[in-house]
Design a protein around this motif. Sequence first.
Motif, mmCIF file in Angstrom:
data_model
loop_
_atom_site.group_PDB
_atom_site.id
_atom_site.type_symbol
_atom_site.label_atom_id
_atom_site.label_comp_id
_atom_site.label_asym_id
_atom_site.label_seq_id
_atom_site.Cartn_x
_atom_site.Cartn_y
_atom_site.Cartn_z
ATOM 1 N N THR A 1 0.826 -1.207 0.000
ATOM 2 C CA THR A 1 0.000 0.000 0.000
ATOM 3 C C THR A 1 0.864 1.263 0.000
ATOM 4 O O THR A 1 1.912 1.279 0.650
ATOM 5 N N ALA B 1 -3.096 -0.381 -4.824
ATOM 6 C CA ALA B 1 -4.483 0.048 -5.027
ATOM 7 C C ALA B 1 -4.747 0.349 -6.490
ATOM 8 O O ALA B 1 -5.812 0.002 -7.034
ATOM 9 N N ALA B 2 -3.781 0.981 -7.148
ATOM 10 C CA ALA B 2 -3.956 1.311 -8.569
ATOM 11 C C ALA B 2 -4.047 0.050 -9.411
ATOM 12 O O ALA B 2 -4.859 -0.042 -10.342
ATOM 13 N N SER C 1 -4.998 -2.939 -8.295
ATOM 14 C CA SER C 1 -6.258 -3.611 -7.945
ATOM 15 C C SER C 1 -7.422 -3.022 -8.725
ATOM 16 O O SER C 1 -8.283 -3.756 -9.240
ATOM 17 N N LYS C 2 -7.476 -1.709 -8.819
ATOM 18 C CA LYS C 2 -8.568 -1.060 -9.569
ATOM 19 C C LYS C 2 -8.469 -1.392 -11.055
ATOM 20 O O LYS C 2 -9.494 -1.594 -11.721
ATOM 21 N N LEU C 3 -7.232 -1.474 -11.557
ATOM 22 C CA LEU C 3 -7.040 -1.824 -12.964
ATOM 23 C C LEU C 3 -7.543 -3.235 -13.246
ATOM 24 O O LEU C 3 -8.241 -3.484 -14.243
ATOM 25 N N ARG D 1 -4.408 -9.649 -14.918
ATOM 26 C CA ARG D 1 -3.734 -10.230 -13.749
ATOM 27 C C ARG D 1 -2.509 -11.032 -14.158
ATOM 28 O O ARG D 1 -1.535 -11.141 -13.407
ATOM 29 N N ALA E 1 -9.709 -4.921 -11.467
ATOM 30 C CA ALA E 1 -11.158 -4.978 -11.270
ATOM 31 C C ALA E 1 -11.890 -4.648 -12.569
ATOM 32 O O ALA E 1 -12.934 -5.234 -12.865
ATOM 33 N N LYS E 2 -11.323 -3.750 -13.345
ATOM 34 C CA LYS E 2 -11.924 -3.385 -14.633
ATOM 35 C C LYS E 2 -11.622 -4.415 -15.717
ATOM 36 O O LYS E 2 -12.448 -4.699 -16.583
#
Length: 385
Positions: free
Chosen positions: A38, A42-43, A45-47, A55, A49-50
């Motif tokens: 952290t 976070a960046a 993870s958001k990428l 991955r 998620a979209k």
Amino acid sequence: MADQLDEVLKLHARHNGVLGIESEMAVNNRSDLGKAYTPGVAAISKLLAKDPSLRDRYTLSGKLVAVVSDGSAVLGLGNIGPAGSLPVIEGKSLLYKDLAGVNALPLSVAQVSTDEFVATVKNIAGSFAGIHLEDIAAPRCFEIEARLSQELDIPVYHDDQEGTAVVVMAGLLNAARVVGKDFHNLRVLINGAGASGIATARLLAAAGIKQITLVDINGVITPDDQRANAYQRQLAAQLGSHVNGSTLSQAIIGQDVFIGLSDANVLSAEAVQTMADQPIIFGLANPIPEIDPDVAQKAGAAVIATGSSQYPNQVNNILVFPGLYKGLLSSGLKKVSLELETNVANALANMVQEPKSEHIVPGVFDEGVVKTVAEAVVDFAKANA
């Protein structure tokens, strides 16, 4: 023997097994921490998620193979359960890393129904780049592999099936050269119709061998034999009938090749003597082969292979799986097909440029085995892109 066992137990206990996890980057300060964890992740993870497909680029999942077993059919040990399977699949994961640089994680699964097993692997498959199935009993291993191969977009490979079949074919290609017989015209008897026997018969048939006979503990398998499972009966129908008689001793008469994927000491010297001239014997049961190699040689066998490192011609899956997955991961190939297996078997056989009766396959530690197999996979992928 007791001293050796004690040494093995101490080694595994001292290290809590033979595997560990190594980091790809050092975390020495706040800046490193912010990038590795952290707030930097976070960046990512958001990428993801979209677009979950990313991955494979940004996480370990793009280079990690799951080695999965329920311990229901461990070679030489039988059904020893999920816990019993862990040392085996941990050892294979170690070989992946040390021999091919492939990251692999051993996972034991409870002995649940086929539907539950498939669902379990599917539910975790997003964390992996490939699935290596290991030591799962037949016949359900066939359905498990077929369903996972169809439903997942990553390679699925069952070492007891494809690994065995590939190395047997490689050895047989060169054994045929040693005895001066045409590979495609060999008369082959396969004793043992479990996962490895079925897969080997399928591959040899796909490679063009026309006369293959399947035998199990009950004798020659026929399409209408209700003691056999559906996969065995279906394959028997595909292979056709090539022998008279129903027992091993009857069916082996006139055969060029005996491939044992069964149990210790089931083949007699007298049976070898009824085979065709210059018979080829692959006694691959471990730890004790279907016939002692010295007995087979005295009975007239021209080429003898076993699954053991104690004798020449060790026909072992270790020649296949490390390089195979190295090639699969680097090529992006998603399926392990019979055509790919044939390509790999030919590449392995060609490593032995001048085969002799005691040298028909490369040695386990011969330089270039992993590279040869991996390149065969990559070349196949390019040719079929």
